[in-house]
Design a protein around this motif. Structure first.
Motif, PDB file in Angstrom:
ATOM      1  N   HIS A   1      41.878  40.629  32.477  1.00  0.00           N
ATOM      2  CA  HIS A   1      40.637  40.737  31.728  1.00  0.00           C
ATOM      3  C   HIS A   1      39.474  39.999  32.393  1.00  0.00           C
ATOM      4  O   HIS A   1      38.353  40.042  31.891  1.00  0.00           O
ATOM      5  N   LYS A   2      39.780  39.322  33.504  1.00  0.00           N
ATOM      6  CA  LYS A   2      38.734  38.645  34.266  1.00  0.00           C
ATOM      7  C   LYS A   2      39.006  38.854  35.746  1.00  0.00           C
ATOM      8  O   LYS A   2      40.161  38.872  36.178  1.00  0.00           O
ATOM      9  N   PHE A   3      37.954  38.979  36.531  1.00  0.00           N
ATOM     10  CA  PHE A   3      38.128  39.204  37.966  1.00  0.00           C
ATOM     11  C   PHE A   3      38.877  38.053  38.628  1.00  0.00           C
ATOM     12  O   PHE A   3      39.608  38.259  39.591  1.00  0.00           O
ATOM     13  N   ASP A   4      38.710  36.847  38.107  1.00  0.00           N
ATOM     14  CA  ASP A   4      39.408  35.690  38.681  1.00  0.00           C
ATOM     15  C   ASP A   4      40.923  35.889  38.702  1.00  0.00           C
ATOM     16  O   ASP A   4      41.622  35.368  39.578  1.00  0.00           O
ATOM     17  N   GLN A   5      41.442  36.640  37.749  1.00  0.00           N
ATOM     18  CA  GLN A   5      42.886  36.860  37.642  1.00  0.00           C
ATOM     19  C   GLN A   5      43.423  37.765  38.746  1.00  0.00           C
ATOM     20  O   GLN A   5      44.637  37.895  38.902  1.00  0.00           O
ATOM     21  N   LEU A   6      42.531  38.372  39.506  1.00  0.00           N
ATOM     22  CA  LEU A   6      42.955  39.257  40.599  1.00  0.00           C
ATOM     23  C   LEU A   6      43.197  38.494  41.899  1.00  0.00           C
ATOM     24  O   LEU A   6      43.619  39.089  42.893  1.00  0.00           O
ATOM     25  N   ALA A   7      42.942  37.207  41.898  1.00  0.00           N
ATOM     26  CA  ALA A   7      43.176  36.395  43.094  1.00  0.00           C
ATOM     27  C   ALA A   7      44.641  36.474  43.509  1.00  0.00           C
ATOM     28  O   ALA A   7      45.543  36.342  42.673  1.00  0.00           O
ATOM     29  N   GLY A   8      44.900  36.731  44.780  1.00  0.00           N
ATOM     30  CA  GLY A   8      46.264  36.820  45.286  1.00  0.00           C
ATOM     31  C   GLY A   8      46.905  38.179  45.090  1.00  0.00           C
ATOM     32  O   GLY A   8      48.042  38.390  45.514  1.00  0.00           O
ATOM     33  N   LYS A   9      46.200  39.111  44.463  1.00  0.00           N
ATOM     34  CA  LYS A   9      46.700  40.460  44.246  1.00  0.00           C
ATOM     35  C   LYS A   9      46.078  41.419  45.262  1.00  0.00           C
ATOM     36  O   LYS A   9      44.983  41.182  45.751  1.00  0.00           O
ATOM     37  N   LYS A  10      46.791  42.485  45.581  1.00  0.00           N
ATOM     38  CA  LYS A  10      46.215  43.516  46.441  1.00  0.00           C
ATOM     39  C   LYS A  10      45.467  44.503  45.548  1.00  0.00           C
ATOM     40  O   LYS A  10      46.024  45.071  44.627  1.00  0.00           O
ATOM     41  N   ILE A  11      44.178  44.687  45.846  1.00  0.00           N
ATOM     42  CA  ILE A  11      43.277  45.458  44.994  1.00  0.00           C
ATOM     43  C   ILE A  11      42.753  46.665  45.765  1.00  0.00           C
ATOM     44  O   ILE A  11      42.547  46.593  46.978  1.00  0.00           O
ATOM     45  N   VAL A  12      42.506  47.761  45.061  1.00  0.00           N
ATOM     46  CA  VAL A  12      41.893  48.936  45.689  1.00  0.00           C
ATOM     47  C   VAL A  12      40.620  49.300  44.930  1.00  0.00           C
ATOM     48  O   VAL A  12      40.583  49.263  43.694  1.00  0.00           O
ATOM     49  N   ILE A  13      39.554  49.628  45.675  1.00  0.00           N
ATOM     50  CA  ILE A  13      38.285  50.034  45.097  1.00  0.00           C
ATOM     51  C   ILE A  13      37.715  51.197  45.906  1.00  0.00           C
ATOM     52  O   ILE A  13      38.105  51.421  47.049  1.00  0.00           O
TER      53      ILE A  13
END
Length: 259
Positions: free
Chosen positions: A28-40
């Protein structure tokens, strides 16, 4: 707010659908995506945001919104960032994804025009005001956004055939906003283009291109305007003129559904 009625309902449904997923997958927050592989999708506001505020995030950039979902489903990325309407569309078509929302205000979308083309921008705003006042904009929005198969909706076609063409560009790879159907561009954005051209008594010519080429194309006066689900931002407004918002969306995190 009248223009948000359908989106608010759709977003509520989308959030409920996501409740079936285990809580540790919820973001629910962008900070929680730290350390994750993300696609945009490249060229979007998500790319600019992550570059500015989260430069250390592990980000994969893909050319289209659909590629975001394919990358998540293929297990190449853990999470994707997109907009709620797009996610709803993908889920309706049976893609094995789930969602959670980012706690952010709705994002306005606008048509774009060359900086010198103020008259055309104002004419577009008058058209949007008219569609809103009579309720037609809500009807058009609901028709495209509530359909499980927007490609089955008749392709909008301008009835005006003579005169100086109104040159428009879009992405054609972002259903239900824009998509290619039987070799022609269709979608919510194309219907707005068609109504606009008819209100001016001009034929419509629509071309498709990659999303990140749209703003440079309009800035260089290679077309009269573009409608392609383009979010209104300060940085973009330095390059092109935006119309008043014709739609709003919410930011959504997508991830592989756990069976």
């Amino acid at each position: 707010m009248k223009t948000l009625n359908f989106l608010t309902i759709a977003f509520f449904v989308l959030t409920l659908v996501g409740c079936s997923t285990q809580s540790d997958k919820k973001i629910h927050k962008f900070d929680q995506l730290a350390g994750k592989k993300i696609v945009i999708q490249q060229g979007t506001t998500f790319e600019a945001l992550l570059k500015e505020k989260y430069p250390t995030f592990d980000v994969i950039k893909v050319p289209t919104s659909f590629d975001v979902f394919k990358t998540v489903i293929g297990g190449i990325a853990e999470y994707g960032i997109d907009e709620d309407i797009s996610a709803i569309q993908m889920m309706s078509n049976g893609l094995s994804i789930d969602t959670s929302h980012i706690d952010m205000p709705p994002v306005p979308m606008g048509a774009i025009f060359n900086k010198s083309n103020v008259v055309l921008q104002q004419q577009f705003n008058v058209m949007i005001d008219s569609l809103e006042k009579c309720g037609r904009l809500d009807e058009i929005r609901e028709k495209w956004f509530s359909s499980v198969t927007p490609s089955s909706i008749p392709i909008p076609e301008c009835k005006v055939k003579r005169g100086e063409p109104l040159r428009a560009v879009t992405e054609a790879d972002y259903p239900p906003f824009n998509m290619m159907v039987s070799g022609k561009v269709s979608g919510f954005d194309i219907e707005l283009m068609t109504i606009f051209a008819e209100s001016l008594g001009r034929p419509l010519e629509v071309s498709a291109m990659a999303f990140d080429n749209l703003i440079p194309h309009i800035a260089a006066s290679k077309a009269d305007f573009a409608i392609a689900g383009i979010s209104i931002t300060k940085d973009r407004a330095e390059k092109v003129l935006f119309s008043k918002p014709y739609n709003y969306t919410y930011t959504t995190i997508v991830f592989l559904k756990e069976e």
